[in-house]
Write an enzyme that holds these catalytic residues in place. Structure first.
Site, PDB file in Angstrom:
ATOM      1  N   TYR A 148     -41.952 -12.171 -19.687  1.00 42.69           N
ATOM      2  CA  TYR A 148     -41.212 -12.158 -20.962  1.00 42.69           C
ATOM      3  C   TYR A 148     -41.822 -13.164 -21.938  1.00 42.69           C
ATOM      4  CZ  TYR A 148     -37.459 -13.264 -24.275  1.00 42.69           C
ATOM      5  OH  TYR A 148     -36.740 -13.512 -25.427  1.00 42.69           O
TER       6      TYR A 148
HETATM    7  N1  LIG Z   1     -31.003 -14.008 -24.449  1.00 39.94           N
HETATM    8  C1  LIG Z   1     -31.473 -15.171 -24.846  1.00 39.94           C
HETATM    9  O1  LIG Z   1     -30.976 -16.243 -24.447  1.00 39.94           O
HETATM   10  C2  LIG Z   1     -32.644 -15.215 -25.794  1.00 39.94           C
HETATM   11  C3  LIG Z   1     -33.209 -16.442 -26.106  1.00 39.94           C
HETATM   12  C4  LIG Z   1     -34.227 -16.496 -27.062  1.00 39.94           C
HETATM   13  C5  LIG Z   1     -34.647 -15.329 -27.692  1.00 39.94           C
HETATM   14  N2  LIG Z   1     -34.106 -14.128 -27.350  1.00 39.94           N
HETATM   15  C6  LIG Z   1     -34.569 -12.935 -28.111  1.00 39.94           C
HETATM   16  O2  LIG Z   1     -33.639 -12.703 -29.139  1.00 39.94           O
HETATM   17  C7  LIG Z   1     -33.791 -11.355 -29.634  1.00 39.94           C
HETATM   18  C8  LIG Z   1     -32.459 -10.717 -29.950  1.00 39.94           C
HETATM   19  O3  LIG Z   1     -31.506 -10.953 -28.940  1.00 39.94           O
HETATM   20  P1  LIG Z   1     -30.145 -10.086 -28.891  1.00 39.94           P
HETATM   21  O4  LIG Z   1     -29.288 -10.672 -27.832  1.00 39.94           O
HETATM   22  O5  LIG Z   1     -29.633  -9.882 -30.281  1.00 39.94           O
HETATM   23  O6  LIG Z   1     -30.775  -8.707 -28.377  1.00 39.94           O
HETATM   24  P2  LIG Z   1     -30.052  -7.388 -27.838  1.00 39.94           P
HETATM   25  O7  LIG Z   1     -28.609  -7.359 -28.198  1.00 39.94           O
HETATM   26  O8  LIG Z   1     -30.446  -7.220 -26.392  1.00 39.94           O
HETATM   27  O9  LIG Z   1     -30.781  -6.273 -28.718  1.00 39.94           O
HETATM   28  C9  LIG Z   1     -32.052  -5.806 -28.477  1.00 39.94           C
HETATM   29  C10 LIG Z   1     -32.180  -4.489 -29.214  1.00 39.94           C
HETATM   30  O10 LIG Z   1     -33.509  -3.978 -29.069  1.00 39.94           O
HETATM   31  C11 LIG Z   1     -33.379  -2.581 -29.062  1.00 39.94           C
HETATM   32  N3  LIG Z   1     -34.520  -1.850 -28.513  1.00 39.94           N
HETATM   33  C12 LIG Z   1     -35.011  -1.913 -27.248  1.00 39.94           C
HETATM   34  N4  LIG Z   1     -36.011  -1.038 -27.111  1.00 39.94           N
HETATM   35  C13 LIG Z   1     -36.145  -0.401 -28.312  1.00 39.94           C
HETATM   36  C14 LIG Z   1     -37.014   0.621 -28.801  1.00 39.94           C
HETATM   37  N5  LIG Z   1     -37.936   1.190 -28.022  1.00 39.94           N
HETATM   38  N6  LIG Z   1     -36.887   1.022 -30.093  1.00 39.94           N
HETATM   39  C15 LIG Z   1     -35.933   0.480 -30.891  1.00 39.94           C
HETATM   40  N7  LIG Z   1     -35.083  -0.496 -30.485  1.00 39.94           N
HETATM   41  C16 LIG Z   1     -35.189  -0.930 -29.204  1.00 39.94           C
HETATM   42  C17 LIG Z   1     -32.148  -2.307 -28.204  1.00 39.94           C
HETATM   43  O11 LIG Z   1     -31.664  -1.034 -28.481  1.00 39.94           O
HETATM   44  P3  LIG Z   1     -31.143   0.019 -27.351  1.00 39.94           P
HETATM   45  O12 LIG Z   1     -29.651  -0.028 -27.418  1.00 39.94           O
HETATM   46  O13 LIG Z   1     -31.705   1.315 -27.833  1.00 39.94           O
HETATM   47  O14 LIG Z   1     -31.713  -0.424 -26.017  1.00 39.94           O
HETATM   48  C18 LIG Z   1     -31.217  -3.408 -28.681  1.00 39.94           C
HETATM   49  O15 LIG Z   1     -30.373  -2.979 -29.714  1.00 39.94           O
HETATM   50  C19 LIG Z   1     -34.642 -10.652 -28.603  1.00 39.94           C
HETATM   51  O16 LIG Z   1     -35.961 -10.559 -29.130  1.00 39.94           O
HETATM   52  C20 LIG Z   1     -34.627 -11.603 -27.408  1.00 39.94           C
HETATM   53  O17 LIG Z   1     -35.812 -11.474 -26.651  1.00 39.94           O
HETATM   54  C21 LIG Z   1     -33.107 -14.051 -26.422  1.00 39.94           C
END
Ligand SMILES: NC(=O)c1ccc[n+]([C@@H]2O[C@H](COP(=O)([O-])OP(=O)(O)OC[C@H]3O[C@@H](n4cnc5c(N)ncnc54)[C@H](OP(=O)(O)O)[C@@H]3O)[C@@H](O)[C@H]2O)c1
Length: 215
Positions: free
Chosen positions: A127
């Site tokens: 990741y």
């Molecule tokens: N979790 C943590 O603690 C953490 C920490 C630092 C950074 N981040 C980063 O923060 C960002 C946002 O986090 P979040 O919690 O808001 O994310 P999230 O709710 O998991 O949303 C990710 C979105 O990406 C979409 N997606 C996945 N594959 C796709 C595709 N092929 N085409 C179009 N859309 C697609 C998903 O849609 P579907 O419903 O279609 O799957 C989902 O709506 C991410 O980049 C994550 O890596 C996370």
């Protein structure tokens, strides 16, 4: 301002789209599932149907944008392959489409740890490598980038108070509400162009924290 948010149904993305629409921006969210369109419309955003992985180019969706935001993610349950096609591949496709169309402004949601991916273990390793490679591709593209690296995301209510720092290598939590507010502020603050900054909950009001961010 026309803003295309890739991963438009994500938890941060929906919050950001709502903030942008409320201040009068043309807030467009790229989603792959038409069933999610109503959730975008409910926050005043425009759904754009497209798939970061299946589509060879994102140019048709980026066309007409003044700025793009990468807010997608394969998610913690995903395997290495989708980290390559979404976290890296999707972000790279968005960079290449923006560059091809002359859309200069790109705001990236990266992650803490992307400064030193080799220190990670387990599923965090692919990741963070994907995040680091996506960031590098964006930096090398010559676009007007701002890369934000949030700490551990929580769904607690926003506080309006953050630490936004170009000193990398820290840890801590940050609410998704606050990340969305910071990104909305970054989009209207060109002095943040050329920065890579970590983001945590902290003591500084968001407008002040974003204003003090400089390369
Ligand atoms: N979790 C943590 O603690 C953490 C920490 C630092 C950074 N981040 C980063 O923060 C960002 C946002 O986090 P979040 O919690 O808001 O994310 P999230 O709710 O998991 O949303 C990710 C979105 O990406 C979409 N997606 C996945 N594959 C796709 C595709 N092929 N085409 C179009 N859309 C697609 C998903 O849609 P579907 O419903 O279609 O799957 C989902 O709506 C991410 O980049 C994550 O890596 C996370």
């Amino acid at each position: 301002m026309d803003v295309l948010v890739a991963g438009g149904h994500g938890k941060i993305a929906l919050r950001l789209l709502g903030l942008l629409a409320a201040r009068g921006d043309r807030a467009r969210g790229l989603i792959r599932k038409p069933s999610q369109a109503a959730d975008l419309e409910a926050v005043g955003a425009i759904p754009v149907i497209g798939d970061l992985e299946a589509d060879a180019t994102l140019e048709p969706y980026v066309k007409g944008a003044d700025a793009v935001v990468f807010a997608a993610g394969a998610g913690p349950g995903s395997g290495d392959a989708r980290k390559a096609t979404v976290d890296l591949g999707g972000a790279v496709k968005l960079t290449d489409a923006a560059r091809a169309l002359g859309v200069r402004r790109y705001v990236m949601i990266s992650s803490i740890g992307a400064d030193r991916p080799e220190a990670a273990t387990g599923s965090m390793l692919p990741y963070l490598k994907a995040k680091a490679d996506a960031d590098r591709h964006l930096i090398e593209s010559g676009l007007d980038y701002t890369i934000t690296r949030p700490g551990s995301l929580t769904d607690d209510p926003g506080t309006g108070l953050v630490t936004l720092t170009t000193e990398l290598g820290n840890r801590g939590p940050i609410t998704r509400d606050d990340v969305a507010e910071v990104l909305a502020e970054i989009l209207r603050t060109p002095s943040t162009i050329g920065t890579v900054a970590e983001l945590f909950n902290g003591e500084v009001p968001i407008t002040e924290a974003v204003k003090s961010l400089h390369p």
